[in-house]
Design an enzyme around this catalytic site. Sequence first.
Site, PDB file in Angstrom:
ATOM      1  N   TYR A 184       0.819  -1.212   0.000  1.00 54.63           N
ATOM      2  CA  TYR A 184       0.000   0.000   0.000  1.00 54.63           C
ATOM      3  C   TYR A 184       0.856   1.266   0.000  1.00 54.63           C
ATOM      4  CZ  TYR A 184      -3.814  -3.221   1.027  1.00 54.63           C
ATOM      5  OH  TYR A 184      -4.726  -4.243   0.970  1.00 54.63           O
ATOM      6  N   ASP A 200      -2.387 -10.468   8.430  1.00 51.25           N
ATOM      7  CA  ASP A 200      -1.603 -11.543   7.809  1.00 51.25           C
ATOM      8  C   ASP A 200      -0.136 -11.488   8.211  1.00 51.25           C
ATOM      9  OD1 ASP A 200      -3.443 -12.976   5.897  1.00 51.25           O
ATOM     10  OD2 ASP A 200      -3.738 -10.915   5.236  1.00 51.25           O
ATOM     11  N   HIS A 252       4.804  -6.466  -4.216  1.00 52.05           N
ATOM     12  CA  HIS A 252       3.387  -6.726  -4.462  1.00 52.05           C
ATOM     13  C   HIS A 252       2.550  -5.487  -4.232  1.00 52.05           C
ATOM     14  CE1 HIS A 252       2.111  -7.049  -0.122  1.00 52.05           C
ATOM     15  NE2 HIS A 252       3.408  -7.228   0.000  1.00 52.05           N
ATOM     16  N   TYR A 298     -11.582  -1.014  -0.739  1.00 53.16           N
ATOM     17  CA  TYR A 298     -11.669  -0.654   0.691  1.00 53.16           C
ATOM     18  C   TYR A 298     -10.392   0.048   1.176  1.00 53.16           C
ATOM     19  CZ  TYR A 298      -8.507  -3.984   3.077  1.00 53.16           C
ATOM     20  OH  TYR A 298      -7.403  -4.642   3.568  1.00 53.16           O
ATOM     21  N   ARG A 299      -9.335  -0.022   0.377  1.00 51.71           N
ATOM     22  CA  ARG A 299      -8.028   0.465   0.843  1.00 51.71           C
ATOM     23  C   ARG A 299      -7.117   0.403  -0.368  1.00 51.71           C
ATOM     24  NH1 ARG A 299      -4.611  -3.239   5.109  1.00 51.71           N
ATOM     25  NH2 ARG A 299      -3.020  -1.754   5.701  1.00 51.71           N
TER      26      ARG A 299
END
Length: 544
Positions: free
Chosen positions: A106, A167, A406, A487-488
């Site tokens: 992110y 996670d 990622h 959502y994010r």
Amino acid sequence: KPRAERQRLPVVPQGIERDAFLQALAELKEELGAENLEINDKPLTDGWYMEHPNTHDMMTILHEEELVASAVVYPGSTEEVQQIVAWANKHKIPIFPISMGRNLGYGGAAPRVRGSVTIDLGKRMNKILDINPEDFTCLVEPGVSFYALYEAIQAKGYDHMWIDSPDLGGGSVIGNTVDRGVGYTPYGDHWACHAGLEVVLPTGEVIRTGMGALPGNNTWQTFPYGFGPYSDGIFSQSNFGIVTKMGMTLMPNPGGYESFMYTFPNEEDLAPLMEIIRPLRISNILENVAQLRHVSQSIAARGLPRTTFYTGAGPVPSSVLHAAASSSPVGDHTWAYYGMAYGPAHIRSHKLALVNSEFRKIPGARKIDPSTLPPDEYFWSRDRVAAGIPDIQELRWVNWTPNGAHVAFSPVSPIRGTDATALFKLGKARHEQYGIDFWPAFCVGLREMHLIVEIVFDRHDPERKEAALACLRDMVDDAARLGYGEYRTHLVLMDQIAGTYSWGDGAIMRFNERIKDALDPNGILAPGRCGIWPRRYRGRGWEM
Ligand code: ADP
């Protein structure tokens, strides 16, 4: 000179003269102490998850110099955070707070505006201020990771309380919660489980939310609302304040737990399976965030490079995936469901029996016997996480490519077969178009699910980065056309995604901008985060 000692020219935020900027940094260094300000003038090094840089996004999908800090500061207290904010207002310098910066996928530790001064709160503000074994609550500073909280509770012998970990357990409890991250016990919705914030506003004042506003209270962590408007919401996924303390509720040890795993043979089983999952999840027979993963990601979760299985271009063909999975519990099946039942054995058995009879309605459904699984099987990582034990095995799938990085596409939908199928098709088509392996995982919250699609790319390969970004951008637009939103998201996609929330001719963004301008008149705090640009930046081409 060796690479690590060579210097880069420090980045200067746009619109500020270099000398004035360096002068301002010197002033702040004087205030905070030389050891608490570092200019970002060394070559950027990526490290890995547990030794990540705080100067940039170690998993960048852009050129690595695009989203970088000019300097990093380390406040030791709320008062020092206020001092930094006052300094930023005086010089009109953009600042960007992070807790620990392990927000991988992110944006990591990177600021949205190049050359911002990153406030690394976690390095020195890392205390667990309270653990209350009677109320099942805690109060933490930004540098407290899920690991640290878990270990502190263990060390005190508080066997009766669990934490909830996402996670990856190395991140900050505050950082993850304010970005509305999730975990996998029944307390997985971190934002819903927090109680009380202390926030430094962009003008430097401090507030405490909820009961924290009442002097002498003993309910800050037990009643989240206090009196009057509930203000906490505006400090999550925003750029309206710097959170310096947060209360969190803790889960009672349920008195036993048991992970279970089912696999389902066909891609088309997705739709009927969702119809089965929805009522079970809403009625809490499925008690935790339920994960339904495609075989493609299960293979990658073993941590082997893609070339072990396939050296051709384009996505790994399905026949190769199934051959690769034949030695794993997923075998020749397509979907793997990971869940956990909580409570003593007699309570679990009732719920597990219901789940079993429902799941077996899918022809060919297989229940995996955990006693047959070796200790390093991915199942056991899910088992730990669902029991609130921090873990980092999840990260193994970044080994899929060399220099693996990622970034995620995470749309929200109801728990319905039609929605799951629509999102699955959309993602699959775009991945095929761009030659990317497709890893869909559905995470079922309560009445909604997030489809999480992680794209793993080689961060030293500009062509693959471009393909990954184009694929993400297309999926966001495709999803929005069908009425789905994320959502994010990663820093790079924030403008685009904020733009999809456009009802009423962008009414919500006008509202956010009005709050931003009122709270942050100089526009210094995390400009552009979540697509919210302060007045000084608007209409000047900052969006991407
Ligand atoms: P983690 O280490 O848990 O992954 P980060 O520290 O990277 O979390 O935080 C994720 C994002 O949330 C940051 O990039 C930042 O924009 C925001 N954030 C994190 N901590 C705070 C905080 N204490 N106050 C305000 N915003 C924060």
